[in-house]
Structures are given as C-alpha cells and as structure tokens.
Design an enzyme around this catalytic site. Structure first.
Site, PDB file in Angstrom:
ATOM      1  N   ASP A  72     -14.345  -4.262   9.987  1.00 21.65           N
ATOM      2  CA  ASP A  72     -14.221  -2.927  10.595  1.00 21.65           C
ATOM      3  C   ASP A  72     -15.257  -1.956  10.046  1.00 21.65           C
ATOM      4  O   ASP A  72     -15.852  -1.188  10.808  1.00 21.65           O
ATOM      5  CB  ASP A  72     -12.800  -2.381  10.465  1.00 21.65           C
ATOM      6  CG  ASP A  72     -12.317  -2.204   9.042  1.00 21.65           C
ATOM      7  OD1 ASP A  72     -12.903  -2.839   8.131  1.00 21.65           O
ATOM      8  OD2 ASP A  72     -11.353  -1.448   8.822  1.00 21.65           O
ATOM      9  N   TYR A 112     -13.072  -3.155  -3.129  1.00 25.56           N
ATOM     10  CA  TYR A 112     -13.296  -2.879  -1.708  1.00 25.56           C
ATOM     11  C   TYR A 112     -14.614  -2.141  -1.489  1.00 25.56           C
ATOM     12  O   TYR A 112     -15.460  -2.553  -0.687  1.00 25.56           O
ATOM     13  CB  TYR A 112     -12.125  -2.061  -1.166  1.00 25.56           C
ATOM     14  CG  TYR A 112     -12.140  -1.824   0.328  1.00 25.56           C
ATOM     15  CD1 TYR A 112     -11.407  -2.634   1.180  1.00 25.56           C
ATOM     16  CD2 TYR A 112     -12.878  -0.787   0.876  1.00 25.56           C
ATOM     17  CE1 TYR A 112     -11.406  -2.412   2.542  1.00 25.56           C
ATOM     18  CE2 TYR A 112     -12.889  -0.562   2.239  1.00 25.56           C
ATOM     19  CZ  TYR A 112     -12.145  -1.372   3.065  1.00 25.56           C
ATOM     20  OH  TYR A 112     -12.155  -1.151   4.414  1.00 25.56           O
ATOM     21  N   ASP A 120      -7.189   0.207  10.655  1.00 26.91           N
ATOM     22  CA  ASP A 120      -5.786   0.458  10.330  1.00 26.91           C
ATOM     23  C   ASP A 120      -5.233   1.633  11.123  1.00 26.91           C
ATOM     24  O   ASP A 120      -4.165   1.547  11.738  1.00 26.91           O
ATOM     25  CB  ASP A 120      -5.635   0.736   8.840  1.00 26.91           C
ATOM     26  CG  ASP A 120      -5.938  -0.477   7.985  1.00 26.91           C
ATOM     27  OD1 ASP A 120      -6.239  -1.540   8.543  1.00 26.91           O
ATOM     28  OD2 ASP A 120      -5.879  -0.348   6.750  1.00 26.91           O
ATOM     29  N   GLY A 138      -0.780  -4.274   1.738  1.00 31.78           N
ATOM     30  CA  GLY A 138      -1.817  -4.485   2.735  1.00 31.78           C
ATOM     31  C   GLY A 138      -1.326  -4.402   4.159  1.00 31.78           C
ATOM     32  O   GLY A 138      -1.973  -4.910   5.076  1.00 31.78           O
ATOM     33  N   LEU A 139      -0.178  -3.753   4.378  1.00 26.53           N
ATOM     34  CA  LEU A 139       0.366  -3.599   5.731  1.00 26.53           C
ATOM     35  C   LEU A 139       0.184  -2.167   6.240  1.00 26.53           C
ATOM     36  O   LEU A 139       0.853  -1.740   7.156  1.00 26.53           O
ATOM     37  CB  LEU A 139       1.842  -3.988   5.770  1.00 26.53           C
ATOM     38  CG  LEU A 139       2.138  -5.433   5.373  1.00 26.53           C
ATOM     39  CD1 LEU A 139       3.636  -5.706   5.417  1.00 26.53           C
ATOM     40  CD2 LEU A 139       1.389  -6.415   6.266  1.00 26.53           C
ATOM     41  N   GLU A 192     -11.350  -9.767   9.324  1.00 31.04           N
ATOM     42  CA  GLU A 192     -11.120  -9.066   8.061  1.00 31.04           C
ATOM     43  C   GLU A 192     -12.429  -8.581   7.442  1.00 31.04           C
ATOM     44  O   GLU A 192     -13.399  -9.336   7.340  1.00 31.04           O
ATOM     45  CB  GLU A 192     -10.412 -10.003   7.085  1.00 31.04           C
ATOM     46  CG  GLU A 192      -9.300  -9.351   6.331  1.00 31.04           C
ATOM     47  CD  GLU A 192      -8.190  -8.845   7.238  1.00 31.04           C
ATOM     48  OE1 GLU A 192      -8.174  -7.621   7.523  1.00 31.04           O
ATOM     49  OE2 GLU A 192      -7.357  -9.640   7.665  1.00 31.04           O
ATOM     50  N   SER A 234       9.934  12.165  -0.598  1.00 33.60           N
ATOM     51  CA  SER A 234      10.084  10.837  -0.013  1.00 33.60           C
ATOM     52  C   SER A 234      11.330  10.185  -0.585  1.00 33.60           C
ATOM     53  O   SER A 234      11.637  10.348  -1.776  1.00 33.60           O
ATOM     54  CB  SER A 234       8.857   9.974  -0.324  1.00 33.60           C
ATOM     55  OG  SER A 234       9.101   8.618   0.011  1.00 33.60           O
TER      56      SER A 234
END
Length: 387
Positions: free
Chosen positions: A38, A223, A173, A125-126, A35, A69
């Site tokens: 990357d 982040y 990702d 977070g997926l 984690e 959507s």
C-alpha cells in the site's frame, strides 16, 4: 458488547444523564493478500470484518474533549484550545489526530464526550487504530453534517497517521474500514484509489484468524525502515523506466533491471513488492472464478515471500502459518498486517475449524510458549450509525 444500549449506560454513568449520546460503529480489517504494497502505491485485497469499535459521543459545550474507553484505564480531559499533538498521549492520540485534521479544515468544536469500546485485539494487526480513527471521523461527519465522502475520510485518517501518529503507512487500512462491503473483499489500487468489490463465494469454506498474542507496536517496529528500503530500491532504478513507484514494475522488468540495485537486502525488498502485486491480481481472478484452491496457494506464496524477501514474519507468525498448513482442510495460510507479531489468516473448510484450533494451538505453544487466540471472521460493511 453488541448492544449499543449497554454502551450508553456506561456513557451516562461516566458523563451524567443529559441529551442522549449517539452511537457509531466502524469495523476492523483483515488483509487477504497484498502486504506492504500500500505505501508503494500498489494493490491490496482487504475486507472489513465484524469485529470493530463502538463509539458513544455527545457534544458537551464545556470547552473540553473528554476521552474514555471501556478497554483502557487511561482517560483524559483536554481543553479544545490545546495543541492536541502536544497534549494527547496513549490511545487518545488516535481520535485526537482525527479532531486535529477537522480543525485544520476550519471546523470548530466547543467540546465533546467520547466513550469507546472495541472487540479488536490491540496490537494484533487487525487495524484497531484505523477503526478508532474512522469511527471518530464518521461520527464527526454525521454529528456536524460535514460534507465529506468516505474516501476523503480515509485520506484524512491516513494523513493523521502519517503526521500525528508518525507512522508512514499507506491508505489500505483506513480505506478498507471506511468502504468495506458485506460479503465482499475490496480490490484497491492504493495509488489511484480506484477500487472494485470482489464477491466472496466461499461456500463451505471460511476465514480464520490466529493471533500470536505477541503485541507489535507499529511506530516502534521496523515498518518505517521497510518504507525507506523501498524508496532506496526505486531510486536505484529510475532512469531505466521513469516509474514513480515499485508497484509500476512487472516481475519481468524487475528481473531484467534488478542488478542495478546494489544491496541484496534492498533487492529482496523490491522483489517482494513487485511479486506481491502480481499475486493480488491473480487472487482477484481466482476469487472471481471461485478457484479457492488457487487462492490458497497464492496465500502461501505471499507468506513465503514476506518471510524470505521482506523479513517481517518472525518466529511466532511462522509457527502459526506452518502449523496451519499441516491441518487437513486448510487451503492456504499467511501472515496478515504489517508483521512483527500480529495475526495469520487461513482459508479452511468449516468442518476443519475445531481441529485447526486444537492442532495449531498445541504446536504453537510448543514452539513459542505462547497461547494463540482464534477468530472466525466474515466480511462486514463500513462505518454506520446505530439506533
């Protein structure tokens, strides 16, 4: 909605009958371990999951990009001549950033109708954003016969995130979503993009995601601050090694040189990155050898490092993870994703799933007042066109 035909009914209702739209799917991803490595050109071990994004798409020759959507109320029609970075707002920025990347490569579109639907929880977070980006990129590749590899699609999506969305993320990702393989995790060197499939011999064990139900907005989180802190750590150690990123240091080298990092906070950030890379290597060995108990311990160590050294877990994720570790049959549990909310992932015996949901949900609600959601996940292949 697992049936593309149902999405097409909604598409025709929204945009009218005409040439049949094409339907594409791209998965989400969960990171097993590795984690925040990357964007330090380090090592990660994600897998694509069966949850993801469906896209129905059709050229319209109207001079408009029309976005809708079934998950979001916000819709927009944007002229193809517009500056997308100025015109696109809300979730529409994700597909718009991909279109802009293709336009920069010289591809011209006379108008397109988009209808998205996904079963990935937003902000968990997926990689719902990467799923939208990759399904858009893959659809454009297929519709217009654009000769671009899946690796290049991942690069393009990362560039969109960095330049269009404004999040200085790494490529994990997008790469995992684009190149995932069924029943395998993906061992990826984010610096070189060398990768290897790691078979998941889970036998009677399974992965279970627990969602904090606390939304975290990545571009508004800390982040980018962590990205900057890692750059500071590297800058304070370069002339001893001439290494180009933190991930090139071994833990032994770090212990020998870390006194040159002036602030303890920055030193802790570097310690996490370097130790996490080593945990990824050890995890690949453990999974290749079927050592699930060993892998579970590495998951635990990863979370503890993310809490103590990287400071990205928070009350909600810690509550989920430490409640999970008390459930019989759980081999390991850790946060997954960027943190600041989002999800945990646990490796547990299939017979423990029901108890896990009951026990963890109760303890989590007692500690946070929130209600967790749970998803059992398995490794899925990458983007595809559906019939």
């Amino acid at each position: 909605m697992n049936n593309p035909s149902e999405l097409l009914i909604h598409f025709d209702s929204l945009y009218g009958n005409g040439q049949k739209a094409d339907v594409f799917f791209a998965p989400g991803r969960v990171n097993l371990i590795g984690e925040h490595t990357d964007y330090n050109n380090g090592y990660v071990l994600p897998l694509a999951i069966q949850l993801g994004t469906l896209l129905a798409i059709r050229p319209n020759n109207s001079g408009l990009f029309r976005f809708a959507s079934l998950n979001m109320d916000f819709r927009a029609d944007i002229p193809v001549t517009d500056n997308l970075n100025a015109s696109a707002t809300s979730w529409i920025r994700y597909p718009s950033g991909i279109i802009e990347q293709f336009q920069k490569k010289g591809h011209v579109f006379s108008g397109l109708d988009f209808l998205f639907w996904g079963d990935l929880p937003n902000g968990a977070g997926l990689s719902s954003s990467a799923s939208i980006e990759i399904v858009t990129a893959y659809a454009l590749k297929k519709l217009f016969d654009i000769p671009i590899s899946k690796v290049e699609l991942a690069r393009l999506a990362r560039k969109s995130e960095n330049e269009f969305i404004g999040v200085q993320c790494g490529i994990m990702d997008m790469f995992a979503v684009a190149l995932g393989r069924k029943d395998h995790a993906l061992f990826l060197n984010c610096g070189t993009l060398e990768s290897a499939d790691v078979p998941l011999h889970l036998k009677e064990y399974t992965f279970l995601i627990a969602d904090t139900q606390k939304e975290r907005k990545l571009s508004e989180s800390k982040y980018n601050e962590r990205v900057e802190e890692c750059a500071i750590a590297l800058k304070q150690m370069p002339h001893y090694s001439h290494k180009t990123n933190l991930s090139r240091f071994s833990i032994e080298e770090f212990e020998r040189l870390n006194h040159h990092i002036k602030e303890e906070r920055i030193r802790k950030r570097a310690r996490h990155i370097i130790s996490e890379n080593e945990r990824v290597f050890e995890s690949v060995k453990a999974l290749n050898n079927g050592q699930l108990e060993r892998f579970g311990l590495l998951m635990n160590a990863s979370h503890d490092s993310l809490r103590l050294d990287y400071d990205v877990t928070g009350k909600e994720l810690d509550a989920l993870v430490y409640a999970a570790r008390e459930v019989p049959g759980v081999l390991g549990s850790r946060m997954t994703g960027a943190g600041f909310g989002g999800c945990s992932i646990s490796l547990l015996h299939q017979d423990a799933v029901a108890d896990f949901k009951e026990i963890v949900a109760e303890k989590y609600h007692e500690e946070t007042g929130l209600t967790a959601a749970f998803y059992e996940v398995h490794a899925q292949g990458g983007p595809t066109k559906l019939d």
